[in-house]
Motif scaffolding. Structure first.
Motif, PDB file in Angstrom:
ATOM      1  N   VAL A 184      54.028  17.003  10.808  1.00 29.17           N
ATOM      2  CA  VAL A 184      54.980  16.726   9.727  1.00 29.17           C
ATOM      3  C   VAL A 184      54.457  15.585   8.856  1.00 29.17           C
ATOM      4  O   VAL A 184      54.446  15.667   7.617  1.00 29.17           O
ATOM      5  CB  VAL A 184      56.370  16.385  10.308  1.00 29.17           C
ATOM      6  N   PRO A 340      58.276  21.068   6.155  1.00 28.52           N
ATOM      7  CA  PRO A 340      59.099  21.009   7.368  1.00 28.52           C
ATOM      8  C   PRO A 340      59.391  19.560   7.755  1.00 28.52           C
ATOM      9  O   PRO A 340      58.519  18.685   7.683  1.00 28.52           O
ATOM     10  CB  PRO A 340      58.243  21.705   8.433  1.00 28.52           C
ATOM     11  N   GLY A 341      60.632  19.315   8.184  1.00 27.86           N
ATOM     12  CA  GLY A 341      61.016  17.989   8.646  1.00 27.86           C
ATOM     13  C   GLY A 341      61.477  17.037   7.565  1.00 27.86           C
ATOM     14  O   GLY A 341      61.954  15.942   7.870  1.00 27.86           O
TER      15      GLY A 341
END
Length: 497
Positions: A184, A340-341
């Motif tokens: 991430v 993502p994240g």
């Protein structure tokens, strides 16, 4: 008592007419405030009923205060013996003890040069009351404009601290804690528009005070104080920890509210990561290693190396992303937001803009108030000077009868008014600073307790106070040139016995 009826009725008349005018102006200013409120909060319906209780209280004060103020001079006048009251030349200002003391002083210049100073000194009570009257309006003006200056300077300090180093820096908030070398974090670092990142941590905490009601909520940010591009500016103390106790940088407002300074120890209640991967609440003693420059007390900073004591060694949940040379902050936002994240990507400049927008609402109300107070100050200055010219009517007629031109007579009045204006300006500035300090320590503390605002008067505010107190008072006699020019000299000099 019968003699008191007529002058007291004049006081009642002034009180009633002034109250009616004041209520009307208050109604107009209230409508202006209502329009501002509607623009800030576009609700489907705004209800602004007439506040009878508030206006009734204002009306009672508006009538009672002028009547009480009229009673004192009437009482003094009734104590004068009739033979003294009908004495020839009773309208002229009388000499007092101060005049006797200053009469032996040798002043430079001609008679017309000394006359304004002598006039001011021989009637100290009237001089003081006139200066206080104009100074009272300047006090309100300085206090309101000083609020604008203080808020403006605070916003500028916050903006400078947020945007220090790189105004295009983007704060990327993650949805949980990740290792600093996780995919991430590496994904953000490898984004095309990102040139460099500084990973860190953000945790909520509460600084414990002597009383629970005085506790201060904080947002702790862990920053690499040695290698990060952006680090907080330290105004007091140092950002270096000493010994085995971790150090924290607090805002000046937070330190004052906690009664702490650099070198003291404060206790923070915060979450700590346990061995099982969950979180618990614990209390930790930290040394205040310095005061950072951000005026918002919510922000507190620790070195990233101290994250081990919180069970978060090697973990991050916030990333500071810096754009490459040919990219803008919006490019960084778009590049990282879909990764993502990532839960949010916000430029630091936008944080400052959000604070500006929140405080602009408060400043808009102050601007309307400042305009009303400015008009009031000018009216008081004009009225005070007009009364002075009317009381000195016989003196001015005597000067003209001896052949002095209008410009000389007018020059004496202007100089005398300027002296009173200087005194009023000094009173207004000193009183305005005291009143402003009270407003910031009492009103602002309850309305915006998370912002530390210092008393500040800009050169523009001081100049406006000087213009109102000195220039306007000194220039007011110029509006009465026609009255001086058309004065009936025999009528003004006639003695009635």
């Amino acid at each position: 008592p019968q003699l008191a009826i007529r002058p007291m009725l004049i006081g009642v008349q002034v009180a009633v007419l002034g109250t009616i005018a004041g209520l009307a102006v208050g109604f107009l200013v209230g409508n202006a405030f209502g329009s501002l409120l509607k623009s800030f909060q576009p609700l489907p319906e705004h209800r602004t009923p007439f506040q009878y209780d508030v206006y009734l209280q204002a009306a009672m004060l508006g009538i009672a205060i002028p009547i009480a103020a009229s009673a004192l001079p009437v009482w003094r006048a009734l104590r004068v013996e009739p033979i003294e009251a009908i004495r020839t030349g009773h309208l002229a200002a009388k000499s007092g003890r101060l005049t006797g003391w200053t009469g032996r002083l040798r002043l430079p210049g001609s008679t017309t040069t000394q006359m304004p100073i002598r006039n001011v000194l021989r009637t100290p009570r009237r001089t003081a009351l006139t200066a206080v009257g104009v100074g009272a309006a300047i006090i309100a003006l300085v206090a309101v404009l000083g609020m604008l200056d203080s808020f403006g300077r605070t916003l500028e300090q916050a903006n400078n601290e947020f945007t220090k180093g790189d105004a295009d820096r983007v704060v990327v908030q993650l949805d949980t804690f990740y290792p600093d070398d996780s995919p991430v974090v590496l994904g953000i670092s490898d984004a095309p528009a990102v040139g460099r990142i500084d990973a860190g941590l953000r945790l909520p905490a509460t600084a414990l005070a002597g009383e629970p009601a005085d506790n201060v909520d904080l947002l702790i940010e862990f920053v690499d104080l040695d290698k990060a591009v952006w680090t907080p500016s330290v105004e007091g103390g140092t950002a270096v920890t000493s010994g085995d106790t971790p150090g924290v940088l607090l805002a000046r407002k937070a330190a004052d509210d906690l009664g702490a300074q650099a070198g003291d120890t404060v206790t923070l209640r915060h979450p700590i990561r346990t061995e099982t991967g969950g979180f618990a609440i614990t209390d930790t003693a930290l040394v205040v290693t310095g005061i950072h420059a951000n005026p918002i007390r919510t922000f507190a900073f620790l070195d990233i190396a101290d994250s081990e004591r919180f069970g978060l060694q090697g973990l991050v949940n916030v990333v500071q992303a810096y754009p490459v040379d040919d990219a803008a902050r919006s490019d960084v936002q778009r590049a990282v937001f879909g990764l993502p994240g990532v839960t949010s990507s916000q430029p630091v400049a936008r944080i400052s803009e959000a604070i500006d927008e929140a405080l602009d609402q408060f400043l808009s109300f102050l601007i309307v108030t400042a305009g009303a107070v400015l008009i009031l100050a000018l009216l008081i200055a004009f009225n005070a000077t007009r009364i002075t010219v009317e009381e000195r009517r016989r003196e001015h007629a005597t000067m003209r009868a001896f052949g002095l031109p209008i410009r000389t007579v007018l020059g004496v009045v202007v100089k005398e008014s300027a002296i009173i204006g200087v005194l009023a300006t000094v009173i207004g500035l000193v009183g305005g600073v005291v009143f402003l300090q009270w407003m910031l320590t009492s009103l602002a503390t309850t309305t915006i307790p998370d912002v530390g605002i210092d008393v500040y008067l800009s050169p523009t505010t001081i100049l406006i106070a000087a213009i109102v107190g000195i220039a306007s008072v000194a220039a007011t006699p110029l509006l009465l040139v026609r009255r001086l020019r058309r004065m009936n000299l025999p009528g003004a000099l006639r003695v009635v016995e």
